[in-house]
Scaffold this motif. Structure first.
Motif, PDB file in Angstrom:
ATOM      1  N   ARG A 144       0.834  -1.203   0.000  1.00 52.12           N
ATOM      2  CA  ARG A 144       0.000   0.000   0.000  1.00 52.12           C
ATOM      3  C   ARG A 144       0.869   1.252   0.000  1.00 52.12           C
ATOM      4  NH1 ARG A 144      -3.575  -0.982   5.033  1.00 52.12           N
ATOM      5  NH2 ARG A 144      -4.538   0.989   4.540  1.00 52.12           N
ATOM      6  N   SER A 145       2.074   1.170   0.581  1.00 55.30           N
ATOM      7  CA  SER A 145       2.923   2.367   0.529  1.00 55.30           C
ATOM      8  C   SER A 145       3.645   2.479  -0.819  1.00 55.30           C
ATOM      9  CB  SER A 145       3.887   2.419   1.711  1.00 55.30           C
ATOM     10  OG  SER A 145       4.736   1.316   1.673  1.00 55.30           O
ATOM     11  N   VAL A 146       3.951   1.335  -1.446  1.00 59.84           N
ATOM     12  CA  VAL A 146       4.623   1.390  -2.759  1.00 59.84           C
ATOM     13  C   VAL A 146       3.623   1.741  -3.872  1.00 59.84           C
ATOM     14  CG1 VAL A 146       5.960   0.050  -4.459  1.00 59.84           C
ATOM     15  CG2 VAL A 146       6.365  -0.290  -2.027  1.00 59.84           C
ATOM     16  N   TYR A 147       2.401   1.238  -3.752  1.00 63.66           N
ATOM     17  CA  TYR A 147       1.351   1.497  -4.755  1.00 63.66           C
ATOM     18  C   TYR A 147       0.171   2.187  -4.058  1.00 63.66           C
ATOM     19  CZ  TYR A 147       3.875  -2.148  -7.357  1.00 63.66           C
ATOM     20  OH  TYR A 147       4.842  -2.902  -7.984  1.00 63.66           O
ATOM     21  N   PRO A 148       0.235   3.519  -3.890  1.00 59.81           N
ATOM     22  CA  PRO A 148      -0.826   4.205  -3.145  1.00 59.81           C
ATOM     23  C   PRO A 148      -2.210   4.066  -3.800  1.00 59.81           C
ATOM     24  CG  PRO A 148       0.950   5.729  -3.783  1.00 59.81           C
ATOM     25  CD  PRO A 148       1.295   4.413  -4.377  1.00 59.81           C
ATOM     26  N   ASP A 149      -2.221   3.723  -5.089  1.00 57.18           N
ATOM     27  CA  ASP A 149      -3.511   3.595  -5.783  1.00 57.18           C
ATOM     28  C   ASP A 149      -4.119   2.194  -5.603  1.00 57.18           C
ATOM     29  OD1 ASP A 149      -5.528   4.715  -7.373  1.00 57.18           O
ATOM     30  OD2 ASP A 149      -4.781   3.635  -9.132  1.00 57.18           O
ATOM     31  N   ALA A 150      -3.432   1.337  -4.852  1.00 54.18           N
ATOM     32  CA  ALA A 150      -3.955  -0.026  -4.661  1.00 54.18           C
ATOM     33  C   ALA A 150      -5.279   0.020  -3.908  1.00 54.18           C
ATOM     34  CB  ALA A 150      -2.938  -0.846  -3.866  1.00 54.18           C
ATOM     35  N   VAL A 151      -6.141  -0.932  -4.244  1.00 53.06           N
ATOM     36  CA  VAL A 151      -7.426  -1.077  -3.543  1.00 53.06           C
ATOM     37  C   VAL A 151      -7.166  -2.055  -2.395  1.00 53.06           C
ATOM     38  CG1 VAL A 151      -9.816  -1.855  -3.767  1.00 53.06           C
ATOM     39  CG2 VAL A 151      -8.661  -0.757  -5.725  1.00 53.06           C
ATOM     40  N   SER A 152      -7.547  -1.670  -1.166  1.00 53.57           N
ATOM     41  CA  SER A 152      -7.234  -2.548  -0.030  1.00 53.57           C
ATOM     42  C   SER A 152      -8.513  -3.098   0.604  1.00 53.57           C
ATOM     43  CB  SER A 152      -6.384  -1.806   1.001  1.00 53.57           C
ATOM     44  OG  SER A 152      -7.070  -0.704   1.526  1.00 53.57           O
ATOM     45  N   ILE A 153      -8.514  -4.416   0.758  1.00 51.30           N
ATOM     46  CA  ILE A 153      -9.705  -5.101   1.283  1.00 51.30           C
ATOM     47  C   ILE A 153      -9.283  -6.029   2.416  1.00 51.30           C
ATOM     48  CG2 ILE A 153     -11.604  -6.682   0.714  1.00 51.30           C
ATOM     49  CD1 ILE A 153     -11.401  -5.777  -2.176  1.00 51.30           C
ATOM     50  N   VAL A 204     -18.277 -13.207  -1.794  1.00 50.98           N
ATOM     51  CA  VAL A 204     -17.839 -13.107  -3.201  1.00 50.98           C
ATOM     52  C   VAL A 204     -18.599 -11.975  -3.893  1.00 50.98           C
ATOM     53  CG1 VAL A 204     -17.805 -14.305  -5.440  1.00 50.98           C
ATOM     54  CG2 VAL A 204     -17.157 -15.544  -3.364  1.00 50.98           C
ATOM     55  N   ALA A 205     -19.897 -11.894  -3.641  1.00 48.99           N
ATOM     56  CA  ALA A 205     -20.713 -10.834  -4.266  1.00 48.99           C
ATOM     57  C   ALA A 205     -20.247  -9.458  -3.800  1.00 48.99           C
ATOM     58  CB  ALA A 205     -22.188 -11.050  -3.939  1.00 48.99           C
ATOM     59  N   ASP A 206     -19.922  -9.332  -2.524  1.00 48.47           N
ATOM     60  CA  ASP A 206     -19.424  -8.048  -1.997  1.00 48.47           C
ATOM     61  C   ASP A 206     -18.105  -7.672  -2.677  1.00 48.47           C
ATOM     62  OD1 ASP A 206     -21.544  -7.929  -0.253  1.00 48.47           O
ATOM     63  OD2 ASP A 206     -20.398  -8.494   1.526  1.00 48.47           O
ATOM     64  N   PHE A 207     -17.226  -8.658  -2.805  1.00 43.97           N
ATOM     65  CA  PHE A 207     -15.909  -8.440  -3.425  1.00 43.97           C
ATOM     66  C   PHE A 207     -16.100  -7.990  -4.878  1.00 43.97           C
ATOM     67  CE2 PHE A 207     -11.442 -10.085  -2.363  1.00 43.97           C
ATOM     68  CZ  PHE A 207     -10.837  -9.227  -3.230  1.00 43.97           C
ATOM     69  N   ALA A 208     -16.983  -8.683  -5.593  1.00 42.50           N
ATOM     70  CA  ALA A 208     -17.222  -8.349  -7.007  1.00 42.50           C
ATOM     71  C   ALA A 208     -17.801  -6.936  -7.133  1.00 42.50           C
ATOM     72  CB  ALA A 208     -18.174  -9.376  -7.623  1.00 42.50           C
ATOM     73  N   ALA A 209     -18.653  -6.553  -6.184  1.00 44.62           N
ATOM     74  CA  ALA A 209     -19.256  -5.216  -6.227  1.00 44.62           C
ATOM     75  C   ALA A 209     -18.187  -4.138  -6.022  1.00 44.62           C
ATOM     76  CB  ALA A 209     -20.338  -5.103  -5.156  1.00 44.62           C
ATOM     77  N   ILE A 210     -17.241  -4.408  -5.141  1.00 43.13           N
ATOM     78  CA  ILE A 210     -16.150  -3.447  -4.893  1.00 43.13           C
ATOM     79  C   ILE A 210     -15.322  -3.277  -6.166  1.00 43.13           C
ATOM     80  CG2 ILE A 210     -13.972  -3.103  -3.647  1.00 43.13           C
ATOM     81  CD1 ILE A 210     -15.364  -4.593  -1.246  1.00 43.13           C
ATOM     82  N   ARG A 227     -16.189  -3.849  -9.245  1.00 45.05           N
ATOM     83  CA  ARG A 227     -17.001  -3.182 -10.278  1.00 45.05           C
ATOM     84  C   ARG A 227     -17.008  -1.673 -10.041  1.00 45.05           C
ATOM     85  NH1 ARG A 227     -20.478  -4.937 -14.081  1.00 45.05           N
ATOM     86  NH2 ARG A 227     -22.276  -3.637 -14.559  1.00 45.05           N
ATOM     87  N   ALA A 228     -17.200  -1.280  -8.790  1.00 47.02           N
ATOM     88  CA  ALA A 228     -17.223   0.155  -8.471  1.00 47.02           C
ATOM     89  C   ALA A 228     -15.848   0.783  -8.695  1.00 47.02           C
ATOM     90  CB  ALA A 228     -17.671   0.351  -7.025  1.00 47.02           C
ATOM     91  N   GLU A 229     -14.776   0.075  -8.315  1.00 47.56           N
ATOM     92  CA  GLU A 229     -13.426   0.620  -8.487  1.00 47.56           C
ATOM     93  C   GLU A 229     -13.110   0.828  -9.973  1.00 47.56           C
ATOM     94  OE1 GLU A 229     -11.069   1.807  -6.531  1.00 47.56           O
ATOM     95  OE2 GLU A 229     -12.177   1.500  -4.673  1.00 47.56           O
ATOM     96  N   ARG A 230     -13.610  -0.089 -10.828  1.00 49.98           N
ATOM     97  CA  ARG A 230     -13.364   0.069 -12.273  1.00 49.98           C
ATOM     98  C   ARG A 230     -14.091   1.293 -12.828  1.00 49.98           C
ATOM     99  NH1 ARG A 230     -14.087  -6.333 -13.645  1.00 49.98           N
ATOM    100  NH2 ARG A 230     -11.914  -6.941 -13.254  1.00 49.98           N
ATOM    101  N   HIS A 276     -10.849   8.404 -12.312  1.00 50.30           N
ATOM    102  CA  HIS A 276      -9.429   8.441 -12.691  1.00 50.30           C
ATOM    103  C   HIS A 276      -8.986   7.156 -13.377  1.00 50.30           C
ATOM    104  CE1 HIS A 276      -9.011   6.324  -8.840  1.00 50.30           C
ATOM    105  NE2 HIS A 276      -7.836   5.919  -9.257  1.00 50.30           N
ATOM    106  N   ARG A 277      -9.782   6.100 -13.277  1.00 48.33           N
ATOM    107  CA  ARG A 277      -9.428   4.862 -13.984  1.00 48.33           C
ATOM    108  C   ARG A 277     -10.039   4.831 -15.383  1.00 48.33           C
ATOM    109  NH1 ARG A 277      -7.246   2.423  -9.618  1.00 48.33           N
ATOM    110  NH2 ARG A 277      -8.525   2.207  -7.743  1.00 48.33           N
ATOM    111  N   GLN A 278     -10.823   5.849 -15.733  1.00 44.28           N
ATOM    112  CA  GLN A 278     -11.494   5.838 -17.031  1.00 44.28           C
ATOM    113  C   GLN A 278     -11.050   7.013 -17.898  1.00 44.28           C
ATOM    114  OE1 GLN A 278     -15.132   3.796 -17.457  1.00 44.28           O
ATOM    115  NE2 GLN A 278     -15.734   4.365 -15.393  1.00 44.28           N
ATOM    116  N   LEU A 279      -9.825   7.449 -17.662  1.00 45.00           N
ATOM    117  CA  LEU A 279      -9.318   8.586 -18.437  1.00 45.00           C
ATOM    118  C   LEU A 279      -9.277   8.286 -19.936  1.00 45.00           C
ATOM    119  CD1 LEU A 279      -6.569  10.068 -16.091  1.00 45.00           C
ATOM    120  CD2 LEU A 279      -8.908  10.848 -16.468  1.00 45.00           C
ATOM    121  N   PRO A 280      -8.888   7.056 -20.369  1.00 41.26           N
ATOM    122  CA  PRO A 280      -8.882   6.792 -21.808  1.00 41.26           C
ATOM    123  C   PRO A 280     -10.262   7.019 -22.444  1.00 41.26           C
ATOM    124  CG  PRO A 280      -7.700   5.065 -20.665  1.00 41.26           C
ATOM    125  CD  PRO A 280      -8.359   5.908 -19.613  1.00 41.26           C
TER     126      PRO A 280
END
Ligand code: 5GP
Length: 225
Positions: free
Chosen positions: A127-136, A191-197, A199-202, A206-210
């Motif tokens: 998390r310190s090397v990749y500040p943009d990481a999603v942490s669960i 699993v459903a909670d994880f998948a929802a996270i 989906r929301a993160e995608r 800032h992840r959809q700049l292209p």
């Protein structure tokens, strides 16, 4: 009739642009069911890939080299540490575990979103090397349930079991610093909670700049009235 989506850039969930890959750091105490949750998740999301760690612990029955772990001896692990080959590594339960930089690079090059199943110490480093990481953080419904699961899987002797149980309290105390908490009471729900996270993160801006850049280019290219 709508055209079939044939572009390789269109993911399973309909995202139409290449995006920088997600790095998802998942942690939680031993026995909480991280691998079970991951199995459910990986089977339903083709863009997601599990980072395979190096470990000095021996394989358990049924585990496979290069699938569950890369199994190495202490000397090899030590040489990799000296060569700075790890993005993170930590001593866990009297063994050493680490995520190689090469593994992350390999999955990134393949355009995958990466999920890492690592311990709390390794999660802190990443998390310190990749500040943009999603942490669960995966939590058990209760400490009693955690102990019952750990005993039930019968993969550790009493000494290893005691080490793992003692650690779990300190690990759970860190849970509040993670972005997301999932309680693994019912696996399908977890699993459903994880998948929802994911989906929301995608969908984060800032992840959809292209996508934004393409739409703006199109706007600029259109003949003006
Ligand atoms: P196990 O021996 O049960 O497969 O894993 C024991 C612990 O090591 C788990 O909590 C798991 O998340 C953690 N672990 C697995 N791979 C890594 C890794 O690459 N780095 C770190 N820091 N922990 C890991």
């Amino acid at each position: 009739m709508s055209k079939p989506r044939t572009s390789p850039e269109v993911g399973a969930d309909g995202v139409a642009e290449p995006q920088p890959g997600l790095l998802i750091v998942m942690t939680g105490p031993s026995g909480v069911g991280k691998s079970t949750v991951l199995r459910g998740l990986l089977g339903s999301d083709a863009r997601l890939a599990l980072s395979v760690s190096h470990t000095t612990r021996p394989p358990r029955p049924g585990e496979r080299e290069g699938v569950d772990y890369y199994y190495v001896d202490d000397d090899t692990f030590g040489a990799m540490v000296a060569a700075e080959a790890f993005a993170e590594w930590a001593p866990v339960h009297a063994r050493r575990y680490g995520t190689s930089k090469a593994e992350i690079a390999r999955l990134r090059a393949a355009g995958r979103d990466i999920v890492l199943d690592i311990d709390v110490q390794g999660a802190e480093q990443l998390r310190s090397v990749y500040p943009d990481a999603v942490s669960i953080f995966i939590l058990p419904p209760s400490i009693t349930a955690l102990e019952a699961r750990l005993r039930g899987r019968k993969t550790e002797d009493e000494a290893q079991l005691a080490i793992r149980l003692a650690r779990s309290e300190a690990e759970i105390a860190c849970a509040g610093t993670y972005q997301y908490l999932i309680v693994n009471d019912d696996v399908a729900q977890a699993v459903a909670d994880f998948a929802a996270i994911i989906r929301a993160e995608r969908r984060r801006c800032h992840r959809q700049l292209p996508l934004m850049e393409r739409l703006l280019r199109e706007t600029e290219q259109r003949p003006k009235p």
